[in-house]
Enzyme design. Sequence first.
Site, short mmCIF file in Angstrom:
data_model
loop_
_atom_site.label_atom_id
_atom_site.label_comp_id
_atom_site.label_asym_id
_atom_site.label_seq_id
_atom_site.Cartn_x
_atom_site.Cartn_y
_atom_site.Cartn_z
CG ASP A 11 -1.86 -1.17 1.23
OD1 ASP A 11 -2.51 -1.40 0.20
OD2 ASP A 11 -1.96 -1.87 2.26
CG ASP A 130 -11.87 -2.07 -0.26
OD1 ASP A 130 -11.00 -2.95 -0.15
OD2 ASP A 130 -11.66 -0.96 -0.80
#
Length: 261
Positions: A11, A130
């Site tokens: 990330d 998500d």
Amino acid sequence: MLAKRIIPCLDVKNGRNVRGVKFSADKDAGDPIELARRYDHEGADELVFYDITASAEKREIVADLVRRVSEEVFIPFTVGGGVRTFEDIRTIIEGGAEKASINSAAVHHPEIISQGAESFGSQAIVGSMDAIRRASEGMAWWEVVIDGGRTPTGKDAIAWAKELVDRGAGELVLNSIDADGTKDGYDIELTRTVAEQVDVPIVASGGSGGPEDMHVVLTKGLASAALAASIFHYEQYSIPQVKSYLEERGVCVRPRVSIDL
């Protein structure tokens, strides 16, 4: 039997790799290029990079990251985060990445999935979502959330997975917000439910605490690949350790590399 894949995830925020719990992303976890080199050397099957700042002014950082990774890493890699337009997909693919991962933009403009698949092939387009567990009227379901987990959409994750595949996504990355960064294990029920409804590979994401969790999601969860971050970044486990564990339990994985870092 197709080999299961082990995929480290990085990330990236302002050019650095960061980690947190449930999208907090508040802890520096190293230089993404150095980590990519390590994972390439260890025998990771693929890499995934997410620009979690996902803002237009960071696009130059992502383009530079794609170029640098393509020059130094010899395994397939996927780039996502902040992909808003077809041109963003083009930048990622033509820059050297094998796949572009699309999340929020697909909810706002679903046609971007079809456009990408038609131009670069379904194998280059990853539908990423998500999902968070909800309960209403005594029934459990999973809601798709976007904008880094901040914005609920009202979309049912199972139905959305089917639509992404129908529109041309050749793979799905399924991230559980409830499990993200907790190291308490993947959401097996979510992963298995989606895997049973679509005919493309599912990459399980969110919650890996080690090889045991990966074994469960790859077998009971029916995932084609297990994605993890913290356990690799902080060297709690290595790629060869994970592959050895899985092989010993009958899971087909690609050959591992024995190294001493």
